[in-house]
Design a protein around this motif. Structure first.
Motif, short mmCIF file in Angstrom:
data_model
loop_
_atom_site.label_atom_id
_atom_site.label_comp_id
_atom_site.label_asym_id
_atom_site.label_seq_id
_atom_site.Cartn_x
_atom_site.Cartn_y
_atom_site.Cartn_z
N LEU A 282 33.41 3.38 -211.54
CA LEU A 282 32.87 2.16 -210.95
C LEU A 282 31.36 2.02 -211.17
O LEU A 282 30.85 0.90 -211.26
CB LEU A 282 33.15 2.14 -209.45
CG LEU A 282 34.61 1.96 -209.03
CD1 LEU A 282 34.72 2.03 -207.51
CD2 LEU A 282 35.18 0.64 -209.53
N LEU A 283 30.65 3.13 -211.27
CA LEU A 283 29.19 3.10 -211.29
C LEU A 283 28.60 3.57 -212.62
O LEU A 283 27.50 4.12 -212.66
CB LEU A 283 28.64 3.95 -210.13
CG LEU A 283 29.01 3.46 -208.73
CD1 LEU A 283 28.49 4.42 -207.67
CD2 LEU A 283 28.46 2.05 -208.48
N LEU A 284 29.31 3.33 -213.69
CA LEU A 284 28.77 3.55 -215.05
C LEU A 284 28.28 4.99 -215.23
O LEU A 284 27.20 5.22 -215.79
CB LEU A 284 27.63 2.56 -215.33
CG LEU A 284 27.89 1.09 -215.02
CD1 LEU A 284 26.73 0.23 -215.47
CD2 LEU A 284 29.19 0.60 -215.64
N ASN A 285 29.07 5.93 -214.76
CA ASN A 285 28.75 7.36 -214.89
C ASN A 285 27.44 7.74 -214.19
O ASN A 285 26.89 8.82 -214.47
CB ASN A 285 28.69 7.78 -216.36
CG ASN A 285 30.04 8.31 -216.85
OD1 ASN A 285 30.87 8.74 -216.07
ND2 ASN A 285 30.25 8.26 -218.16
N LEU A 286 26.96 6.91 -213.32
CA LEU A 286 25.73 7.23 -212.59
C LEU A 286 25.84 8.55 -211.82
O LEU A 286 24.84 9.27 -211.70
CB LEU A 286 25.38 6.08 -211.62
CG LEU A 286 24.05 6.18 -210.88
CD1 LEU A 286 22.87 6.20 -211.85
CD2 LEU A 286 23.90 5.03 -209.89
N PRO A 287 27.04 8.92 -211.30
CA PRO A 287 27.13 10.21 -210.61
C PRO A 287 26.87 11.42 -211.51
O PRO A 287 26.63 12.51 -210.99
CB PRO A 287 28.58 10.21 -210.09
CG PRO A 287 28.91 8.77 -209.89
CD PRO A 287 28.24 8.10 -211.06
N LEU A 288 26.93 11.26 -212.83
CA LEU A 288 26.55 12.35 -213.73
C LEU A 288 25.03 12.35 -213.88
O LEU A 288 24.46 12.24 -214.98
CB LEU A 288 27.23 12.18 -215.09
CG LEU A 288 28.76 12.20 -215.08
CD1 LEU A 288 29.32 12.08 -216.50
CD2 LEU A 288 29.29 13.46 -214.40
N HIS A 289 24.36 12.49 -212.75
CA HIS A 289 22.93 12.19 -212.71
C HIS A 289 22.08 13.31 -213.32
O HIS A 289 21.01 13.04 -213.88
CB HIS A 289 22.50 11.94 -211.27
CG HIS A 289 21.29 11.07 -211.16
ND1 HIS A 289 21.24 9.79 -211.67
CD2 HIS A 289 20.06 11.30 -210.62
CE1 HIS A 289 20.05 9.27 -211.45
NE2 HIS A 289 19.31 10.17 -210.82
N ALA A 290 22.54 14.54 -213.23
CA ALA A 290 21.79 15.63 -213.84
C ALA A 290 21.74 15.46 -215.36
O ALA A 290 20.69 15.65 -215.98
CB ALA A 290 22.43 16.97 -213.47
N ALA A 291 22.86 15.06 -215.94
CA ALA A 291 22.89 14.82 -217.39
C ALA A 291 21.98 13.64 -217.75
O ALA A 291 21.34 13.64 -218.81
CB ALA A 291 24.32 14.54 -217.83
N HIS A 292 21.94 12.64 -216.89
CA HIS A 292 21.06 11.49 -217.15
C HIS A 292 19.60 11.93 -217.15
O HIS A 292 18.81 11.46 -217.99
CB HIS A 292 21.29 10.42 -216.09
CG HIS A 292 20.23 9.35 -216.08
ND1 HIS A 292 20.07 8.44 -217.10
CD2 HIS A 292 19.27 9.05 -215.16
CE1 HIS A 292 19.06 7.64 -216.83
NE2 HIS A 292 18.56 7.99 -215.67
N HIS A 293 19.22 12.81 -216.23
CA HIS A 293 17.83 13.28 -216.21
C HIS A 293 17.51 14.14 -217.42
O HIS A 293 16.36 14.18 -217.87
CB HIS A 293 17.54 14.03 -214.91
CG HIS A 293 17.07 13.13 -213.81
ND1 HIS A 293 15.73 12.87 -213.58
CD2 HIS A 293 17.75 12.42 -212.88
CE1 HIS A 293 15.62 12.03 -212.55
NE2 HIS A 293 16.83 11.75 -212.11
#
Length: 344
Positions: A282-293
């Motif tokens: 639902l949130l565009l993989n935003l919960p994979l936040h460590a990988a995003h950082h």
């Protein structure tokens, strides 16, 4: 949890597509409310949120090791366009909500309720879309993301996020990183006042020269209706308040340190992830936040879990409400989290 353990399950494409289509129902609810003029239609949005929470606790946890399949196999066109398409859907929902508030004979309490429903429903997905867009390379897409933040009355989020948060995440210099033991209530005050200070720094002003115009836009959006329809101003303020609450509560969930975290550590070691399938879809993989950082410019569809990050599977809708009960929240995440003790 190593990245390769997220297996692509083609048999899960239909359920995944159904889950990813859920955000479309929320603008539809506001359009139906405007057309029918019946306030109780908004209870459909409440029912959808309860369904999302139930899905997080069941299929979301069960599929925590399943990657989000692309909607069209072999093509990322939908994933590329979705954040921009959502910008248009946000405008449709906003026009519908303003039309309803302006034409219906609502009490101030009911106006607050409509604004709260809008802020918690539409702005939750808009926050994820705007976050993705402000990290894109395209000037046009970044402009859409910044304008979307302005419409949510959080005009300085992009410059604070890019100039301060991604530079100082996990340290005391970042207003969007909770301090050890800090409650959500104290953190929100820190994010509010710290964000305003961060937006006023020379680095932020140099990075985002359009901020004064967006701030003026926000003032006009709130002030313009005061003379002829103050209920519209009230609605805009309330939806903006809930946009701030949603965005910063998510930040709190993503960065709230464990007691044994090193608060001076690098961003990747101070950022958590949630593998709940429903939240990721639902949130565009935003919960994979460590990988995003680790790789802020990486397209959301290409994010994979970090092997070192503290990992939950609760889901962001569940976490959003649990953080307001600090003893329950800290106990649950401590017991359910994996990899919460860092290697030296």
């Amino acid at each position: 949890m190593k990245a390769e353990r997220l297996a692509a399950a083609r048999s899960g494409l239909a359920p995944a597509a159904l889950i990813r289509a859920t955000p479309l129902l929320f603008p539809l609810v506001f359009v139906c409310t405007a057309v029918t003029g019946v306030l109780s239609t908004l209870y459909a949005a409440l029912a959808l949120h309860l369904l999302i929470i139930a899905s997080e606790l069941t299929v979301g946890r069960r599929w925590s090791e399943v990657a989000i399949p692309k909607l069209v196999e072999g093509s990322s066109t939908f994933e590329d366009l979705w954040p921009v398409l959502w910008f248009g859907l946000h405008l449709v929902a906003l026009v519908a909500a303003l039309s309803f508030v302006g034409s219906a004979d609502l009490t101030w309490r009911q106006v607050f309720a409509v604004g709260a429903f809008f802020g918690y429903s539409i702005n939750a997905f808009s926050a994820a879309a705007a976050h993705e867009l402000i990290h894109r390379e395209s000037h046009a897409e970044r402009a859409f993301g910044r304008l979307l933040c302005a419409i949510m009355l959080y005009p300085h989020f992009p410059c604070v996020h890019l100039s301060a948060h991604h530079h100082w995440a996990g340290t005391d210099h970042d207003c969007q990183t909770p301090k050890p033991g800090q409650t959500i209530h104290a953190y929100l005050a820190q994010a509010l006042f710290g964000g305003l200070r961060a937006a006023a720094t020379p680095q932020a002003r140099a990075l985002d020269r359009g901020l004064p115009l967006r701030a003026l836009f926000c003032v006009l959006v709130v002030a313009a209706p005061l003379m002829f329809a103050p209920v519209l101003s009230a609605f805009m303020i309330v939806q903006g308040l809930f946009a701030f609450l949603v965005i910063e509560t998510i930040n709190y969930v993503q960065h709230c340190p464990f007691p044994d975290d090193d608060h001076s550590a690098a961003a990747a070691a101070s950022t958590h992830q949630d593998l709940n399938f429903v939240s990721r879809a639902l949130l565009l993989n935003l919960p994979l936040h460590a990988a995003h950082h680790d790789r802020p410019a990486l397209h959301y569809a290409n994010l994979t879990p970090s092997a070192e990050a503290a990992t939950l599977r609760l889901g962001y809708w569940c976490s959003f409400w649990l953080v307001w009960l600090p003893p329950v929240w800290h106990s649950l995440r401590h017991n359910l989290c994996s990899h919460h003790r860092r290697s030296p």
